[in-house]
Design a protein around this motif. Structure first.
Motif, PDB file in Angstrom:
ATOM      1  N   LEU A 354     114.897  -6.722  26.472  1.00 35.65           N
ATOM      2  CA  LEU A 354     115.669  -5.809  25.798  1.00 35.65           C
ATOM      3  C   LEU A 354     116.333  -6.095  24.522  1.00 35.65           C
ATOM      4  CD1 LEU A 354     117.828  -4.983  28.884  1.00 35.65           C
ATOM      5  CD2 LEU A 354     116.076  -3.715  28.023  1.00 35.65           C
ATOM      6  N   THR A 355     116.403  -7.375  24.307  1.00 38.71           N
ATOM      7  CA  THR A 355     116.913  -7.781  22.967  1.00 38.71           C
ATOM      8  C   THR A 355     115.859  -7.272  21.807  1.00 38.71           C
ATOM      9  OG1 THR A 355     118.009  -9.807  23.833  1.00 38.71           O
ATOM     10  CG2 THR A 355     117.359  -9.947  21.367  1.00 38.71           C
ATOM     11  N   ASN A 356     114.437  -7.431  22.076  1.00 41.68           N
ATOM     12  CA  ASN A 356     113.152  -6.984  21.267  1.00 41.68           C
ATOM     13  C   ASN A 356     113.436  -5.468  21.126  1.00 41.68           C
ATOM     14  OD1 ASN A 356     112.414  -9.557  21.014  1.00 41.68           O
ATOM     15  ND2 ASN A 356     110.758  -9.455  22.392  1.00 41.68           N
ATOM     16  N   ILE A 357     113.699  -4.893  22.133  1.00 40.47           N
ATOM     17  CA  ILE A 357     113.817  -3.390  22.101  1.00 40.47           C
ATOM     18  C   ILE A 357     114.998  -3.044  21.098  1.00 40.47           C
ATOM     19  CG2 ILE A 357     114.414  -1.168  23.173  1.00 40.47           C
ATOM     20  CD1 ILE A 357     112.978  -2.476  25.722  1.00 40.47           C
ATOM     21  N   ALA A 358     116.175  -3.486  21.316  1.00 38.96           N
ATOM     22  CA  ALA A 358     117.444  -3.213  20.484  1.00 38.96           C
ATOM     23  C   ALA A 358     116.865  -3.631  19.117  1.00 38.96           C
ATOM     24  CB  ALA A 358     118.739  -4.117  21.062  1.00 38.96           C
ATOM     25  N   LYS A 359     116.384  -4.646  18.671  1.00 37.24           N
ATOM     26  CA  LYS A 359     116.231  -5.334  17.344  1.00 37.24           C
ATOM     27  C   LYS A 359     115.054  -4.531  16.737  1.00 37.24           C
ATOM     28  CE  LYS A 359     118.279  -9.978  17.775  1.00 37.24           C
ATOM     29  NZ  LYS A 359     117.740 -11.505  17.736  1.00 37.24           N
ATOM     30  N   HIS A 360     113.969  -4.321  17.281  1.00 33.72           N
ATOM     31  CA  HIS A 360     112.834  -3.980  16.450  1.00 33.72           C
ATOM     32  C   HIS A 360     112.029  -2.797  16.865  1.00 33.72           C
ATOM     33  CE1 HIS A 360     112.855  -8.341  15.281  1.00 33.72           C
ATOM     34  NE2 HIS A 360     112.773  -8.594  16.723  1.00 33.72           N
ATOM     35  N   SER A 361     112.588  -2.124  17.984  1.00 33.31           N
ATOM     36  CA  SER A 361     111.595  -0.903  18.447  1.00 33.31           C
ATOM     37  C   SER A 361     112.061   0.325  17.702  1.00 33.31           C
ATOM     38  CB  SER A 361     111.761  -0.600  19.904  1.00 33.31           C
ATOM     39  OG  SER A 361     112.960  -0.441  20.398  1.00 33.31           O
ATOM     40  N   GLY A 362     113.341   0.633  17.436  1.00 31.19           N
ATOM     41  CA  GLY A 362     113.961   1.787  16.934  1.00 31.19           C
ATOM     42  C   GLY A 362     113.921   2.840  18.323  1.00 31.19           C
ATOM     43  N   ALA A 363     114.139   2.501  19.448  1.00 30.74           N
ATOM     44  CA  ALA A 363     113.791   3.283  20.685  1.00 30.74           C
ATOM     45  C   ALA A 363     115.245   4.143  20.846  1.00 30.74           C
ATOM     46  CB  ALA A 363     113.508   2.514  22.007  1.00 30.74           C
ATOM     47  N   ALA A 364     115.344   5.185  21.330  1.00 36.56           N
ATOM     48  CA  ALA A 364     116.081   5.804  21.899  1.00 36.56           C
ATOM     49  C   ALA A 364     116.496   5.969  23.329  1.00 36.56           C
ATOM     50  CB  ALA A 364     115.968   7.357  21.302  1.00 36.56           C
ATOM     51  N   HIS A 365     115.581   5.216  24.155  1.00 38.59           N
ATOM     52  CA  HIS A 365     115.899   5.050  25.545  1.00 38.59           C
ATOM     53  C   HIS A 365     114.868   4.031  25.952  1.00 38.59           C
ATOM     54  CE1 HIS A 365     115.821   6.130  29.820  1.00 38.59           C
ATOM     55  NE2 HIS A 365     117.029   6.537  29.672  1.00 38.59           N
ATOM     56  N   ALA A 366     115.218   3.108  26.991  1.00 35.49           N
ATOM     57  CA  ALA A 366     114.360   2.093  27.696  1.00 35.49           C
ATOM     58  C   ALA A 366     114.862   2.387  29.246  1.00 35.49           C
ATOM     59  CB  ALA A 366     114.927   0.981  27.478  1.00 35.49           C
ATOM     60  N   THR A 367     113.550   1.843  29.862  1.00 40.53           N
ATOM     61  CA  THR A 367     113.443   1.879  31.399  1.00 40.53           C
ATOM     62  C   THR A 367     113.112   0.593  31.874  1.00 40.53           C
ATOM     63  OG1 THR A 367     113.016   4.298  31.447  1.00 40.53           O
ATOM     64  CG2 THR A 367     112.624   3.290  33.609  1.00 40.53           C
ATOM     65  N   ILE A 368     113.977   0.342  33.075  1.00 43.08           N
ATOM     66  CA  ILE A 368     113.720  -1.241  33.791  1.00 43.08           C
ATOM     67  C   ILE A 368     113.177  -0.757  34.984  1.00 43.08           C
ATOM     68  CG2 ILE A 368     114.309  -3.536  34.513  1.00 43.08           C
ATOM     69  CD1 ILE A 368     116.526  -3.344  32.149  1.00 43.08           C
ATOM     70  N   THR A 369     112.060  -1.195  35.463  1.00 44.59           N
ATOM     71  CA  THR A 369     111.652  -0.939  36.776  1.00 44.59           C
ATOM     72  C   THR A 369     111.292  -2.353  37.483  1.00 44.59           C
ATOM     73  OG1 THR A 369     110.746   1.080  36.345  1.00 44.59           O
ATOM     74  CG2 THR A 369     109.992   0.207  38.285  1.00 44.59           C
ATOM     75  N   ALA A 370     111.681  -2.635  38.783  1.00 41.90           N
ATOM     76  CA  ALA A 370     111.620  -3.687  39.448  1.00 41.90           C
ATOM     77  C   ALA A 370     110.922  -3.354  40.916  1.00 41.90           C
ATOM     78  CB  ALA A 370     112.472  -4.690  39.569  1.00 41.90           C
ATOM     79  N   ARG A 371     109.919  -3.917  41.417  1.00 33.69           N
ATOM     80  CA  ARG A 371     109.266  -3.471  42.613  1.00 33.69           C
ATOM     81  C   ARG A 371     108.943  -4.752  43.347  1.00 33.69           C
ATOM     82  NH1 ARG A 371     111.368   0.365  41.887  1.00 33.69           N
ATOM     83  NH2 ARG A 371     110.554   2.493  41.571  1.00 33.69           N
ATOM     84  N   GLY A 372     109.373  -5.137  44.502  1.00 34.49           N
ATOM     85  CA  GLY A 372     108.987  -6.209  45.437  1.00 34.49           C
ATOM     86  C   GLY A 372     107.920  -5.832  46.429  1.00 34.49           C
ATOM     87  N   THR A 373     106.864  -6.186  46.339  1.00 37.46           N
ATOM     88  CA  THR A 373     105.615  -5.663  47.035  1.00 37.46           C
ATOM     89  C   THR A 373     105.119  -6.729  47.611  1.00 37.46           C
ATOM     90  OG1 THR A 373     104.089  -5.817  45.078  1.00 37.46           O
ATOM     91  CG2 THR A 373     105.061  -3.673  45.380  1.00 37.46           C
ATOM     92  N   GLY A 374     105.320  -6.782  48.851  1.00 36.21           N
ATOM     93  CA  GLY A 374     104.697  -7.991  49.757  1.00 36.21           C
ATOM     94  C   GLY A 374     105.425  -9.462  49.226  1.00 36.21           C
ATOM     95  N   ASP A 375     104.488 -10.352  48.539  1.00 34.42           N
ATOM     96  CA  ASP A 375     104.698 -11.703  48.131  1.00 34.42           C
ATOM     97  C   ASP A 375     104.979 -11.624  46.659  1.00 34.42           C
ATOM     98  OD1 ASP A 375     102.154 -11.624  47.683  1.00 34.42           O
ATOM     99  OD2 ASP A 375     101.671 -13.501  48.337  1.00 34.42           O
ATOM    100  N   ARG A 376     104.717 -10.362  45.836  1.00 33.03           N
ATOM    101  CA  ARG A 376     104.997 -10.296  44.332  1.00 33.03           C
ATOM    102  C   ARG A 376     105.982  -9.482  43.986  1.00 33.03           C
ATOM    103  NH1 ARG A 376     101.151 -13.605  42.868  1.00 33.03           N
ATOM    104  NH2 ARG A 376     101.109 -12.618  40.615  1.00 33.03           N
ATOM    105  N   LEU A 377     106.666  -9.993  42.860  1.00 33.12           N
ATOM    106  CA  LEU A 377     107.573  -8.975  41.964  1.00 33.12           C
ATOM    107  C   LEU A 377     107.164  -8.492  40.901  1.00 33.12           C
ATOM    108  CD1 LEU A 377     110.507  -8.202  41.539  1.00 33.12           C
ATOM    109  CD2 LEU A 377     110.914 -10.671  40.546  1.00 33.12           C
ATOM    110  N   VAL A 378     106.937  -7.382  40.667  1.00 31.25           N
ATOM    111  CA  VAL A 378     106.545  -6.804  39.465  1.00 31.25           C
ATOM    112  C   VAL A 378     107.454  -6.200  38.749  1.00 31.25           C
ATOM    113  CG1 VAL A 378     104.741  -4.766  38.511  1.00 31.25           C
ATOM    114  CG2 VAL A 378     104.398  -5.891  40.586  1.00 31.25           C
TER     115      VAL A 378
END
Length: 431
Positions: A354-378
């Protein structure tokens, strides 16, 4: 009314200037990416030509083996195959992540017939000498065609009559409109280079990265080497964090506390002869102590954010999204808690992204997705900015990669010029 109109006009001019600068940055990134892809395709053409010659040699060896002559040349052909595969690994390492080589494969024919590494190298040889050769030729011919056709109006009057006008080998130019039409074809070649060559380079290098790397059936020593490298990366990341904490304490809180001690000592000496001055010094000492306390809290949050223990990963990521300068949507579905170190890594990965997005991307919107699938965190962090992020460059991305490597996880970054940028981290939950 006039002032308002001027301010509106000034704001519009600033917006137009920002759009022009953004377009310029995107164009430069696209040109840089395409130039790098063309150079990679040209370097792949070199090994593809050698692969085609070696494939022909192996075919002749196989044919002559029927009468026994080819058996004598088989070890030399196998050594040539292994050497070419090593050369391709070195080439791929120059254009991206290193391709870890397996244990040296055998050169005796009987052992090579059952060796999985030799089988993979033969499959790579077949693909690289066909598809890789075609892509390499296109990577060289497209820029030549683009320069030839784009510059055609500059030299067409000096060409003999009825000479083929285009690089395709068809058409003649007799008038200026015909010459300009050829130049438009050159512009089309440039558009193809900008749009397709990065994908062509990935397609050319894909078989080598898949087939020439150490596979799942290799010797255990390769896994030991990989874990050793991972441990070294983890130790480097740990040492970097210790240096950051030491620097923060030394330059921040320690200096504040020294200032507090000096002010309190001065106030004690002044309290008898100048109570008002002593009270002012004590007030300054209190302010310095409060600032030192705030800096200590910041350092503590940098070690292990308390919000993770209080609210879990979902609450911690929601806090990061709320504090981000770019509007951010969050979608978390992690049914069970992961190990504290994994959750801390996930938190810092998202924070850095998120720091890189705010400093360098020039983005208007961002999305964070977190999924726990079995023994993995994506984890997946996506923005609609200008793109062009370099997966191998920048201290921030290097720090993210080291944190994830310490848990034996994977990091994937996709950031074509023009966006969107998608960062994906796959971590073991470590429950």
């Amino acid at each position: 009314m006039t002032a308002s109109t001027s301010e509106a006009s000034g704001g519009a001019d600033d917006g137009a200037t920002a759009r022009r600068e953004s377009f310029k940055e995107i164009a430069l990134r696209a040109l840089s990416t395409a130039g790098r892809a063309v150079a990679q395709l040209a370097s792949g053409l070199n090994t593809a030509l050698l692969a085609a010659l070696l494939l022909l040699r192996l075919a002749l060896t196989a044919v002559t083996s029927v009468v026994g002559v080819g058996l004598l040349a088989a070890p030399a052909s196998l050594r040539a195959l292994h050497a070419l595969a090593g050369r391709e690994r070195a080439r791929l390492a120059r254009w991206g992540p290193e391709v870890v080589a397996p244990q040296p494969p055998p050169t005796r024919l009987r052992a090579a017939l059952v060796d999985p590494t030799t089988h993979r190298e033969l499959r790579w040889l077949l693909r690289h000498s066909t598809l890789g050769l075609l892509l390499g030729l296109l990577g060289v011919l497209l820029p030549i065609s683009a320069v030839r056709d784009s510059a055609f109006p500059l030299y067409w009057t000096f060409m003999p009559e009825n000479t083929t006008a285009t690089s395709l080998g068809i058409g003649n130019a007799h008038t200026w409109p015909d010459a300009l039409a050829v130049a438009l074809l050159g512009v089309g070649w440039i558009a193809i280079i900008l749009g397709l060559t990065p994908g062509m380079a990935r397609l050319q290098s894909g078989p080598g990265r898949r087939l020439l790397a150490a596979g799942p059936d290799v010797d255990l020593s390769l896994r030991v080497a990989e874990l050793t490298a991972t441990r070294a990366a983890a130790l480097d990341a740990h040492a970097t964090e210790l240096r950051r904490i030491e620097r923060s304490l030394h330059d921040g809180a320690q200096n504040r506390l020294v200032s507090v001690a000096v002010l309190i000592g001065a106030a004690r000496r002044m309290v008898a002869r100048d109570p008002a001055g002593a009270d002012e010094l004590l007030e300054r000492a209190q302010s310095a102590a409060e600032m030192a306390l705030a800096e200590l809290r910041t350092v503590a949050r940098g070690i292990l954010p308390p919000v993770l223990a209080d609210r879990g990963l979902a609450g911690a990521l929601s806090g990061l999204a709320a504090d981000c300068a770019v509007p951010c949507r969050i979608d978390v579905d992690v049914p069970a808690r992961c190990a504290a170190s994994v959750e801390a890594t996930a938190y810092f990965v998202v924070a850095e992204a998120l720091t890189n997005i705010a400093k360098h991307s020039g983005a208007a919107h961002a999305t964070i997705t977190a999924r726990g699938t079995g023994d993995r965190l994506v984890l997946r962090v996506e923005d609609d900015g200008r793109g062009g992020a370099d997966a191998e460059g920048g201290s921030g991305l290097t720090g993210i990669r080291r944190r994830i490597a310490a848990h034996d996880g994977d990091l994937t970054l996709t950031s074509p010029p023009g966006g969107p940028t998608v960062l994906t981290a796959d971590l073991p939950c470590g429950r």
